[in-house]
Design an enzyme around this catalytic site. Structure first.
Site, mmCIF file in Angstrom:
data_model
loop_
_atom_site.group_PDB
_atom_site.id
_atom_site.type_symbol
_atom_site.label_atom_id
_atom_site.label_comp_id
_atom_site.label_asym_id
_atom_site.label_seq_id
_atom_site.Cartn_x
_atom_site.Cartn_y
_atom_site.Cartn_z
ATOM 1 N N GLY B 36 -8.527 -5.081 0.942
ATOM 2 C CA GLY B 36 -7.799 -3.925 0.447
ATOM 3 C C GLY B 36 -7.063 -3.176 1.543
ATOM 4 O O GLY B 36 -6.888 -3.670 2.652
ATOM 5 N N TYR B 37 -6.629 -1.945 1.196
ATOM 6 C CA TYR B 37 -5.792 -1.127 2.082
ATOM 7 C C TYR B 37 -4.607 -1.990 2.535
ATOM 8 O O TYR B 37 -4.355 -2.169 3.729
ATOM 9 C CB TYR B 37 -6.586 -0.600 3.276
ATOM 10 N N HIS B 39 -1.237 -3.923 3.461
ATOM 11 C CA HIS B 39 -0.017 -3.667 4.228
ATOM 12 C C HIS B 39 0.913 -4.860 4.066
ATOM 13 O O HIS B 39 0.595 -5.800 3.322
ATOM 14 C CB HIS B 39 -0.347 -3.390 5.691
ATOM 15 N N GLY B 41 1.513 -7.312 5.806
ATOM 16 C CA GLY B 41 0.926 -8.611 6.120
ATOM 17 C C GLY B 41 0.314 -9.235 4.871
ATOM 18 O O GLY B 41 0.604 -10.378 4.511
ATOM 19 N N HIS B 42 -0.510 -8.429 4.184
ATOM 20 C CA HIS B 42 -1.105 -8.928 2.936
ATOM 21 C C HIS B 42 -0.009 -9.293 1.931
ATOM 22 O O HIS B 42 -0.087 -10.323 1.258
ATOM 23 C CB HIS B 42 -1.970 -7.848 2.276
ATOM 24 N N GLY B 152 -3.465 -15.170 6.842
ATOM 25 C CA GLY B 152 -2.541 -14.843 7.920
ATOM 26 C C GLY B 152 -3.052 -15.341 9.265
ATOM 27 O O GLY B 152 -4.255 -15.298 9.540
ATOM 28 N N MET B 189 0.483 -6.041 12.048
ATOM 29 C CA MET B 189 0.007 -5.229 10.919
ATOM 30 C C MET B 189 -1.510 -5.387 10.785
ATOM 31 O O MET B 189 -2.047 -6.490 10.872
ATOM 32 C CB MET B 189 0.638 -5.718 9.621
ATOM 33 N N SER B 190 -2.183 -4.267 10.550
ATOM 34 C CA SER B 190 -3.637 -4.286 10.355
ATOM 35 C C SER B 190 -4.038 -3.014 9.633
ATOM 36 O O SER B 190 -3.488 -1.940 9.891
ATOM 37 C CB SER B 190 -4.346 -4.347 11.712
ATOM 38 N N ARG B 192 -6.568 -1.470 10.202
ATOM 39 C CA ARG B 192 -7.165 -0.593 11.220
ATOM 40 C C ARG B 192 -6.124 0.206 12.005
ATOM 41 O O ARG B 192 -6.485 1.166 12.693
ATOM 42 C CB ARG B 192 -8.039 -1.410 12.185
#
Lengths: 283, 283
Positions: B36-37, B39, B41-42, B152, B189-190, B192
């Site tokens: 989740g959360y 970005h 990248g996902h 990824g 992208m992360s 975190r």
């Protein structure tokens, strides 16, 4: 088809293709994993599978990963021709005999551990045995993707470990437990019985006798495990058995117990002339 | 359906049922597991999945088993509403959000280890991280039983470990590797990254700068890893980064190397203000 009259599949890709074909017809698949050298114990699993599945697949594969260093992998008994005749007689639908050098990648690194359970009972003296069992069964389930898997309660710890693996990993398969099948004199059927000389074969009946004695003691009001195991040891050792372990435990999580109660279990592993035999009984 | 307009499935049984329905129509399933959360990248994974699969399923589950003691499990960022809006915009077919207390049995005991690989790189400082990753992904694959799984390359070691697990366990799924997606200034992208203050966020760009610097050095004829890493450390430490590791390795088996060559890889993990960031580059 082949001279035995039972369809043999020897590679993973072909097995997968067959399964996806069976799935399309909504057939229930029953799977019996074995290491071959079949006896009446195995055959009882195939019979049960025939009763409650549409298509029965038996695998024969002597899994090197579940033998520890110094165990009997190289001399484990094999007789594929005889196995196939027996399986044909039971109208087994397919036999999966994977090519030995194709089952594991030479650089295999992935192991399934069912922690705690794998270290108890047989796990104490057979290092890495149950990670080998769990891993090969998971591999087979990923290839055969069955609905039902049939296992004998003679390997009681194995059944409990695999049920836990299936539940923990969300595998869509159910284990059907089948009772231990015994020779007329009570010795639990095992491929390893073929190693025993005639005299030792007779002495080995002390295993089941000791388990029955334990059950009798409980029914006569002696639930103290220490007391029960003391008498079991006498029965087995008087016949020359070298005890690896005798243990009483809770049947669900294999937790050692001090007092027997209904439903608890006693298991043992004993060497006769270097051959390790196991057995267990429900109290 | 729901206010977000994307179908959500929250339990294993319902997910399984849906999958068996999809399978019957011979649709190719593409699966994107996430915590989740989301970005960009996902989202690039979801887009790729949409391109080459018929039905795309995204899972959102913050897997406690891959966080070590003292890591950021409890404060891991979450925003399900926003995630669902993003997924709806990409016409995701189904989102699997398993109930948190139902994913693992309270008495879970089964763990998958991809030995050797799990102990390298991030495995050195994140004890049990990769057994947690391997186990949850295997569980998800057993529930979602997908054809394709999209991952990824930012988590390069994770991809290599999961590919090895899939091959070793004979899982009928293929990983589609997708390139790392970066912010305009190069930071990978992360989820975190959201922890970083604006100043530190700028300093963190030194990670990708150092990786590019390494690549430049190689192209300028300096393949010695010692030399390359020395200069990378200077770049990162001058921006206040505390290096966990910088390592050059063979891209297939993560074997540490002394000399860079085409196709080898450099990966790093660096703390900025207590936040652990990772990145890697192909040489």
């Amino acid at each position: 088809m082949n001279k035995h009259g039972v369809p043999i599949i020897d590679n993973k890709a072909e097995m997968r293709e067959l399964i996806s074909h069976i799935r399309k017809n909504n057939n229930i698949i029953g799977f019996v994993p074995t290491m071959g050298y079949l006896h009446k114990g195995h055959l009882s699993l195939v019979q049960k599978a025939k009763e409650i599945s549409d298509i029965v697949i038996v695998s024969i594969y002597v899994n090197p990963a579940q033998f520890s260093q110094g165990e009997d992998l190289s001399r484990y008994p094999r007789n594929i021709d005889h196995d196939l005749t027996l399986l044909k007689n039971l109208h087994t639908d397919y036999v999966f005999i994977p090519q030995e050098d194709k089952m594991y990648d030479p650089d295999h690194k992935t192991w399934v551990h069912v922690t705690e359970l794998e270290d108890k009972l047989c796990g104490k003296s057979r290092k890495d045995h149950f990670r080998g069992v769990a891993t090969i069964v998971l591999k087979l389930l990923n290839i055969v993707s069955t609905d039902l898997m049939f296992m004998g309660e003679k390997d009681y710890q194995q059944v409990v470990i695999l049920e836990k693996m299936i539940s923990d990993l969300d595998l869509p398969v159910k284990i059907i437990r089948c009772p231990t099948i015994r020779e007329e004199d009570g010795l639990a059927m095992s491929s390893r019985n073929s190693y025993l000389s005639p005299e030792i074969r007779i002495n080995a009946t002390s295993l089941y006798q000791s388990l029955n004695h334990a059950k009798d003691m409980f029914h006569k009001g002696i639930p103290e495990v220490k007391e029960v195991i003391r008498e079991m040891r006498i029965i087995i050792e008087s016949k020359g058995g070298k005890i690896d372990y005798i243990e009483a435990f809770d049947s669900k999580i294999l937790q050692q117990i001090d007092h027997l109660s209904k439903g608890s279990r006693i298991a043992l592993a004993v060497f006769f002339d270097g051959i390790r035999l196991i057995d267990n009984i429900e109290i």
